[in-house]
Scaffold this active site. Structure first.
Site, PDB file in Angstrom:
ATOM      1  CB  ALA A  72      32.470 -27.037 -61.898  1.00 31.58           C
ATOM      2  CD  GLN A 168      25.098 -28.372 -56.236  1.00 35.91           C
ATOM      3  OE1 GLN A 168      23.844 -27.892 -56.460  1.00 35.91           O
ATOM      4  NE2 GLN A 168      25.377 -29.204 -57.088  1.00 35.91           N
ATOM      5  CB  CYS A 304      29.479 -36.969 -60.387  1.00 33.95           C
ATOM      6  SG  CYS A 304      29.021 -35.546 -61.004  1.00 33.95           S
TER       7      CYS A 304
END
Length: 358
Positions: A72, A168, A304
């Site tokens: 993504a 999400q 992340c």
């Protein structure tokens, strides 16, 4: 071990794993072909890619095309960098770093504020030269759902494109109202290493990775039929199970709110994906908590940015102090989480927090 970190990644669906195996080598040894080769093995692999593309596309609005990427993050970079030069890029203050850092790297970032509930509403100005607005549909840290349809209208009124980070949301709730939508397979029980960008028909992008012209000239590099087949299988399963998965998550969330009744919820109570609970206890030492709960996999924020040591920019954006942000945890659950697992995890976490006197 109990896994409660569904926002970081999700367990691989057995159906996705089975779909991948055929295109690693296959039972007859013919599944390893390069999908860009003209011979039979290549054509077989290419057909598998296109079959998966249709399954991934079925969870997007009509009137667009799916471009496969390696993640993504890559999809978001292609959308932001490839959709034009010059002009401002307006992004919400709680975007993933893949959006925030990319917009800032271009030197044209304009930050949209959010309320203490974690929502970015359209009652704020955007620059006169705005060319792109990016607002994620479901926040990865606090789960709040954004008014993306309203933002799409505002973008159109300002002659700008609208980009959604739907990592999400994809496969969980309807994804609509955008010019470009970025998603990732491993957030809906598919494999890591593959994502996609949906682009509305009529929108031209400039290639950002050159060297072969694959993916309709927009993303060079050999595609992985195995990863893409797994993505397609996961997407098809998510579409089939969307209502059942949502009902399961609602039941888990209701019980979790009872089990963590003396914790404070970060973000909106109602406008949220209920498979994400971001909770805090003032004075809590989260590092110690996680050390004492080694058999429960949960998070103190985005995976992340877990090694940065900085307080969450999302929690700061909704008005929390550094101390409050650093005393918050994120619990994520979904399709394969059982009620028993949730209850055992809550007992372990609450006992460890109690040992700290909070």
């Amino acid at each position: 071990m109990i896994y409660l970190d569904y926002q970081a990644t999700t367990p691989l669906a057995p159906e996705a794993r089975d779909a991948m195996l055929r295109w690693l080598d296959g039972p007859d040894g013919t599944g390893f072909g390069n999908p860009h080769s003209p011979h039979k093995f290549g054509r077989m692999a290419a057909a598998a890619v296109e079959a998966a593309r249709d399954k991934v596309a079925a969870l997007f609005p009509p009137g667009g095309r799916v471009i496969f990427t390696g993640s993504a993050t890559e999809a978001l970079n292609l959308a932001i960098r490839g959709s034009g030069k010059g002009g401002s890029v307006s992004v919400s203050a709680i975007e993933h770093a893949a959006v925030l850092d990319t917009a800032e790297a271009l030197g044209t970032a304009h930050i949209l504020n959010v309320s203490k509930e974690g929502q970015c509403n359209t009652a704020q100005d955007v620059p006169n030269d705005v060319r792109l607005i990016a607002v994620m549909q479901v926040n990865n840290e606090i789960g709040t759902i954004q008014p993306t349809i309203d933002w799409h209208r505002k973008a159109k009124a300002n002659n700008a494109l609208f980009l959604i980070d739907a990592v999400q949301a994809y496969g969980k709730i309807e994804v609509t109202g955008a010019d470009m939508i970025a998603v990732s397979a491993h957030k809906l029980h598919g494999p890591k290493g593959v994502g996609a960008l949906w682009v509305r028909d009529g929108i031209a992008l400039e290639e950002q990775i050159t060297g072969g012209g694959q993916e309709a000239g927009l993303r060079s590099g050999t595609l992985s039929p195995a990863l893409i087949a797994g993505f397609g299988a996961a997407a098809a399963l998510a579409k089939e199970r969307m209502e059942a998965d949502a009902a399961h998550v609602e039941a888990l969330c209701g019980r979790a709110r009872e089990l963590f009744a003396d914790w404070t919820l970060n973000g909106s109570e109602d406008a949220r994906w209920h498979g994400n609970l971001n909770l805090r206890k003032d004075g809590l030492d989260v590092n110690r908590l996680m050390s004492e709960c080694r058999n429960v996999m949960f998070s103190a924020g985005s995976a992340c940015a877990s090694g940065s040591g900085r307080p969450s920019h999302v929690l700061k954006a909704i008005g929390l102090s550094d101390k409050q942000a650093k005393s918050s945890i994120r619990l994520g659950f979904g399709r394969y989480t059982t009620l028993e697992q949730l209850e055992v995890a809550a007992q372990i976490i609450n006992a460890a927090a109690g040992d700290q006197g909070v």
